[in-house]
Design a protein around this motif. Structure first.
Motif, PDB file in Angstrom:
ATOM      1  N   GLU A 192      77.430  10.981  23.388  1.00 38.39           N
ATOM      2  CA  GLU A 192      77.314  12.441  23.402  1.00 38.39           C
ATOM      3  C   GLU A 192      78.416  13.062  24.251  1.00 38.39           C
ATOM      4  N   THR A 195      81.895  13.222  22.647  1.00 37.33           N
ATOM      5  CA  THR A 195      82.105  14.308  21.691  1.00 37.33           C
ATOM      6  C   THR A 195      82.831  15.481  22.346  1.00 37.33           C
ATOM      7  N   LYS A 199      87.108  16.404  22.224  1.00 38.50           N
ATOM      8  CA  LYS A 199      87.531  17.732  21.767  1.00 38.50           C
ATOM      9  C   LYS A 199      88.441  18.401  22.794  1.00 38.50           C
ATOM     10  N   SER A 206      85.785  23.109  18.251  1.00 38.09           N
ATOM     11  CA  SER A 206      84.428  22.630  17.968  1.00 38.09           C
ATOM     12  C   SER A 206      84.043  22.799  16.516  1.00 38.09           C
ATOM     13  N   CYS A 211      85.270  17.135  13.951  1.00 41.23           N
ATOM     14  CA  CYS A 211      84.113  16.996  14.853  1.00 41.23           C
ATOM     15  C   CYS A 211      82.839  16.750  14.055  1.00 41.23           C
ATOM     16  N   ARG A 214      82.906  13.211  12.517  1.00 39.30           N
ATOM     17  CA  ARG A 214      82.592  12.164  13.496  1.00 39.30           C
ATOM     18  C   ARG A 214      81.097  12.094  13.758  1.00 39.30           C
ATOM     19  N   LEU A 215      80.446  13.248  13.891  1.00 40.28           N
ATOM     20  CA  LEU A 215      79.006  13.257  14.151  1.00 40.28           C
ATOM     21  C   LEU A 215      78.225  12.664  12.983  1.00 40.28           C
TER      22      LEU A 215
END
Length: 349
Positions: A192, A195, A199, A206, A211, A214-215
């Motif tokens: 977490e 992340t 960035k 964001s 992003c 990747r999540l």
């Protein structure tokens, strides 16, 4: 491979490499002001006193909710999800001097994020898990269903799991499970944090699709990794850690190394003293509780059980009076004489 390649570059070269993906990347992020006005109700703005709350109602509110809904489907444990949610809010407090977007108002941390978005996502996730665990599956042919609505529902159920397994982590059952749960929580929180640090040091906005991509990838990787981790802890026949779990841990650690290399000046900013005392106190408390529960209490409980079993055996032991003792001794004497007689007869023959 992308992280490994980026780790061999300088910070500037690594950022410029992203221009091959999107020409808009590789530029410094615009500075924003965070937690400047933390009034939940602002009397200085009578026309819209809750303007601070409404300004927070953006796309990140929905991402918090859906993110924790999906994470609950992966972790499948209310206790574990709640611990991770609260711990991440504490980490935001800890590193807000390094990452400006971690600086949030108290009600944004605990009411909007932890209680409403995360809490509601966890609750809906647990209800979804209950539905997936209890719902019946009717695997009849689609063309045997008479109505169009029934056929559409059958098509939708085609993409649901054929088999669903509930996770009962039981973190304090054994020392092995307790240490494993601490490792899972630590790795999850590290992913977490990566992340936000990636960035920041790579200058990726964001809202950029990298992003989000990747999540999404981490959700699929994490689902398989959690399944392998649970099987390793719960199945006595499973002697090896899963390959996907090792791969996910390697990717997370590689991301950490990239963040350290590209953002060394950011990461080395000293943590405030009061937060150092807070984390030191928490670490001492965690170690003390672990020793108390798995060693001291276990030894006391084991010794108590041994004494209780011994006392129960003494209570259940038969008590013989003098006549019974004489009768047993005479029986033993007669049996001994009979054995000697048999031996003598054998010698005579």
């Amino acid at each position: 491979m992308v992280h490994s390649t980026a780790h061999t570059q300088t910070a500037d070269h690594g950022r410029q490499l992203l221009k091959h993906i999107d020409n808009a990347l590789g530029e410094p992020l615009p500075e924003r002001e965070y937690c400047q006005n933390c009034y939940f109700y602002d009397p200085n703005n009578p026309s819209n006193p809750f303007h601070n709350v409404w300004e927070k109602m953006d796309g990140f509110v929905a991402s918090h909710f859906f993110g924790w809904w999906l994470k609950t489907l992966i972790l499948r444990d209310y206790w574990l999800c709640t611990v991770l949610s609260i711990m991440f809010e504490i980490l935001e407090y800890t590193f807000e001097h390094q990452l400006p977007n971690f600086c949030e108002c108290w009600w944004d941390h605990w009411i909007l994020d932890a209680l409403i978005c995360n809490g509601l996502g966890i609750y809906i996730g647990m209800r979804t898990l209950r539905y997936l665990s209890m719902k019946p599956y009717h695997w009849r042919g689609m063309w045997n269903i008479p109505t169009l609505g029934g056929r559409l529902k059958r098509i939708a159920t085609q993409f649901t799991p054929y088999f669903w397994m509930d996770f009962d982590w039981r973190p304090i059952e054994t020392l092995k499970r307790w240490v494993a749960m601490i490792a899972v929580i630590s790795m999850f929180l590290l992913a977490e944090l990566n992340t936000f640090y990636l960035k920041f040091v790579l200058w990726v906005p964001s809202e950029h699709y990298l992003c989000l991509g990747r999540l999404i990838l981490f959700l699929f990787w994490g689902a398989v990794s959690m399944r392998e981790t649970f099987q390793y802890l719960d199945d006595p026949n499973c002697k090896k850690f899963g390959r996907q779990s090792w791969m996910t841990a390697a990717i997370t650690i590689t991301e950490l190394l990239v963040s350290i290399k590209f953002g060394w000046h950011t990461i080395t900013k000293p943590i405030p003293v009061y937060l150092q005392y807070f984390w030191l106190t928490g670490l001492i408390g965690l170690i003390s509780w672990t020793v108390w529960h798995f060693f001291i209490v276990h030894y006391i409980y084991k010794d108590h059980n041994k004494k209780a079993v011994q006392a129960q055996r003494e209570e259940n032991a038969p008590i013989l009076d003098s006549n019974e003792n004489e009768f047993q001794s005479s029986n033993q004497t007669n049996s001994l004489n009979s054995k000697n007689g048999i031996v003598r007869r054998k010698k005579k023959t």
